[in-house]
Scaffold this active site. Structure first.
Site, short mmCIF file in Angstrom:
data_model
loop_
_atom_site.label_atom_id
_atom_site.label_comp_id
_atom_site.label_asym_id
_atom_site.label_seq_id
_atom_site.Cartn_x
_atom_site.Cartn_y
_atom_site.Cartn_z
N TYR A 1 0.83 -1.22 0.00
CA TYR A 1 0.00 0.00 0.00
C TYR A 1 0.87 1.28 0.00
O TYR A 1 1.87 1.35 0.71
CB TYR A 1 -0.95 0.01 1.22
N GLY B 1 1.20 4.44 1.31
CA GLY B 1 1.85 5.08 2.45
C GLY B 1 2.84 4.15 3.16
O GLY B 1 3.75 4.60 3.85
N CYS C 1 -9.81 15.24 4.83
CA CYS C 1 -10.44 16.53 5.16
C CYS C 1 -10.39 17.48 3.96
O CYS C 1 -10.44 18.70 4.12
CB CYS C 1 -9.76 17.17 6.37
N GLY C 2 -10.23 16.94 2.75
CA GLY C 2 -10.33 17.77 1.55
C GLY C 2 -9.07 18.53 1.17
O GLY C 2 -9.14 19.59 0.56
N ASP D 1 0.18 17.55 -0.44
CA ASP D 1 0.28 16.69 0.74
C ASP D 1 1.44 17.04 1.67
O ASP D 1 1.31 16.91 2.88
CB ASP D 1 0.41 15.22 0.30
N ASN E 1 -10.92 3.94 0.73
CA ASN E 1 -9.57 4.52 0.62
C ASN E 1 -8.94 4.20 -0.75
O ASN E 1 -7.73 4.12 -0.87
CB ASN E 1 -8.67 3.98 1.75
N TYR F 1 -15.82 23.60 -0.50
CA TYR F 1 -15.30 23.54 -1.89
C TYR F 1 -14.86 24.93 -2.38
O TYR F 1 -14.14 25.64 -1.68
CB TYR F 1 -16.32 22.88 -2.82
C1 OXD Z 1 -2.51 10.23 3.91
C2 OXD Z 1 -2.10 10.29 2.48
O1 OXD Z 1 -2.94 9.16 4.37
O2 OXD Z 1 -1.71 11.38 2.05
O3 OXD Z 1 -2.41 11.26 4.59
O4 OXD Z 1 -2.14 9.27 1.79
MN MN Z 2 -1.37 12.84 3.53
#
Ligand code: OXD
Ligand code: MN
Length: 600
Positions: A210, A212, A263-264, A288, A378, A504
């Site tokens: 996965y 992450g 959380c968008g 991110d 997810n 948004y």
């Molecule tokens: C998270 C991602 O889980 O960015 O925060 O994938």
């Molecule tokens: Mn993240």
């Protein structure tokens, strides 16, 4: 490790780094793969590896007319998310990892994982993936080498990082690259550990494919190890998007914003301003992660270490995020989404009904009306940032962008107003350190429970969280022109449990106030908990929101704050002796101020 280098690991002529060759030979001697492939990052290589992945059933080609260059990957159903309980910081002492991280002694971790890695790649190809986190040639960037037995990981790393020969050109003969060793093994949750050894600049991850857990440049290097190095080298490695706002007059302002997962964040990073804001533009630098350093001009400068987006698919649509929908039109790897009969992707919240004959994320015919989702909640897309129609010109800039405002945001049904500006840096650090998100019924079986997720870094801080707060406080002294710090909450609910703020694109209105405040252009009102917009400071024209709703979204309710402050104490206690006095004092001062105000 075994000391007889395997002939299998013979490096191609373009690999000149001796330390790298020795390490790869050692790993090959341990894991005993059938073959070693050194990734050069070329298009030709990508095409060949993609063909291999399709032949092995790892990737399913999507309809080339609808999604050119795109593929679906179905993961093992037991391997669909990050595993915080199996993620370890392996510092020499437990105290260095602190009370919020799992800790394992380095020797114990190495020997536990080595047992599984011994012969763990037998019969498979071992890929050597050189990559750069950050723009090529940037002094802020870091170089890693990930060794992996997963072709899916290689193809994702090719999107998410600057991968291949260019990374080795940048590394030259230096021996100090991050050593990442990843093996999916038999993908058994009983043999799954993600271990970080910051003192050795090393990551070992076994048992999961996965994102992450397996794309080691992202959460493992850019955040957990990144934060560990940042405290030593006086910079900040943060779980933050970076965006640029351009006014109709052409003035550009950059902000960084931390939100917990789901959380968008990607939506905010690609925000399209509403019609009222004609002439305003928002550009994405990153969605991110932000690495931030003090520039010679005294401002804080940020780069996005990534080159692509690993975004959550469900909920993404032309309404919620038109730029993301454009970004994933081509050259995208989808993971665990549903597959339509004409070989396109589908997920809950995408535009349009699910076509008849759609297969769910596990490849089973989806029964409409079923309680299960067709796409895994997810499920993800991995897409190159170059596809983003609103990509900032500076996304690849080795210098990064100057940050004028930092935003912390959580998902809170009560208490936290739509937007709040801190009184000063220390108060801003306090807002970030106490931020949290409420669990939803689906996730936790119990609603309204606040999970403290300071600066959205709880799962990603590679050392003691109390020391991390102290580092943030100390940074104030290092930044002559610090950004202003804000808190936002798009998720406050009314008495009828509906959201008070539409979110948004309308978040532009809040963003504009933030930018104006950061530049000292607009008014605000002081409250006990921070500065908020006065009625009229936030431009609400052309927007369908009643003034009661707006007032409820921005209200400061002292009763709610009293219970908030009690909840914060529990978290401070958990951090224990490393919790900085300056932050404890902020909380106490606020309690005293609220008590005084109520005594009147
Ligand atoms: C998270 C991602 O889980 O960015 O925060 O994938
Ligand atoms: Mn993240």
């Amino acid at each position: 490790m075994a000391n007889s280098p395997s002939h299998n690991s013979d490096a191609p002529a373009w690999v000149q780094n001796d330390a790298l060759k020795t390490w790869v030979a050692e790993v090959a001697a341990l894991t005993k793969p059938a073959k070693v492939h050194w990734c050069d990052g070329s298009v030709d290589e990508k095409n060949r590896l993609t063909e291999d992945a399709v032949a092995a059933g790892v990737l399913i080609p999507l309809n080339p007319k609808k999604r050119p260059g795109s593929y679906l990957h179905r993961s093992n159903p037991n391997d669909v998310a990050r595993v915080e309980q199996l993620t370890f910081i392996c510092t020499p002492t437990r105290d260095e990892a602190g009370p919020t991280n799992n800790w394992m002694a380095p020797d114990e971790a190495y020997s536990k994982l080595r047992k599984h890695l011994d012969g763990g790649m037998k019969g498979r190809t071992m890929y050597v993936v050189p990559y750069v986190m950050g723009p090529l040639g940037s002094p802020f960037s870091k170089i890693g080498i990930e060794i992996t037995d997963s072709v899916y990981v290689v193809l994702n790393m090719r999107i998410m990082t600057r991968m291949g020969r260019a990374a080795l050109d940048m590394l030259g003969a230096a021996p100090d690259f991050n050593r990442g060793l990843h093996a999916v093994l038999d993908c058994n949750p009983e043999r799954r550990w993600i271990c970080h050894f910051p003192q050795d600049n090393t990551i070992w991850s076994v048992g999961s494919g996965y994102g992450g857990n397996a794309l080691l440049g992202k959460k493992c290097l850019a955040l957990r190890l990144g934060s560990y190095y940042a405290v030593r080298e006086n910079w900040l490695a943060e779980h933050m998007l970076i965006l640029g706002v351009e006014s109709p007059e052409g003035q550009k302002t950059y902000v960084a914003a931390a939100f917990p997962s789901a959380c968008g964040k990607t939506n905010f990073a690609m925000l399209i301003p509403p019609r009222r804001f004609a002439g305003w533009k928002v550009f994405t630098v990153g969605d991110d992660i932000a690495w931030m350093r003090v520039g010679s001009d005294g401002r804080l400068w940020a780069i996005n270490p990534e080159a692509g987006y690993f975004g959550v698919a469900p909920g993404t649509s032309t309404k919620s995020n038109p730029s993301a929908m454009k970004t994933i039109e081509r050259d995208t790897i989808f993971t665990n989404v549903a597959l339509t009969p004409d070989k396109d992707v589908w997920w809950e919240g995408i535009d349009g009904e699910m076509p008849e004959g759609t297969l769910d994320w596990q490849g089973r015919p989806y029964v409409k009306g079923s309680a299960e989702k067709a796409a895994h909640p997810n499920s993800r897309f991995t897409a190159p940032m170059a596809n983003n129609p609103v990509l900032s010109r500076h996304a690849d800039d080795p210098e990064g962008v100057p940050i004028s405002a930092i935003i912390f945001g959580g998902r809170r049904a009560t208490t936290i107003p739509l937007v709040l500006q801190s009184f000063n840096w220390t108060h801003g650090v306090y807002l970030g350190a106490t931020m949290g998100s409420e669990t939803t019924a689906a996730a936790a079986g119990k609603t309204g429970v606040v999970r403290r997720d300071p600066m959205a870094m709880l799962p990603f801080c590679g050392y003691n969280m109390g020391n991390y707060f102290a580092h943030w406080l100390k940074m104030r002294g290092q930044i002559p022109l610090p950004p202003k710090i804000f808190m936002v909450n798009w998720f406050r609910k009314g008495a009828d449990a509906s959201f008070l703020w539409p979110g948004y694109g309308e978040n532009m209105r809040v963003l504009k106030w933030i930018v104006d405040r950061a530049l000292g252009h607009t008014g605000g009102q002081e409250t006990l908990v921070g500065w908020v917009p006065r009625e009229g400071d936030l431009d609400l024209s052309g927007m369908d929101i009643s003034s009661e709703k707006f007032r409820a979204a921005t209200a400061i309710d002292l009763d709610e704050w009293k219970s908030e402050l009690a909840g914060q104490q529990e978290f401070f206690d958990k951090i224990g002796p490393t919790m900085p006095a300056a932050l404890k004092l902020q909380r106490e001062m606020l309690i005293a101020a609220i008590d005084a105000a109520r005594a009147k």
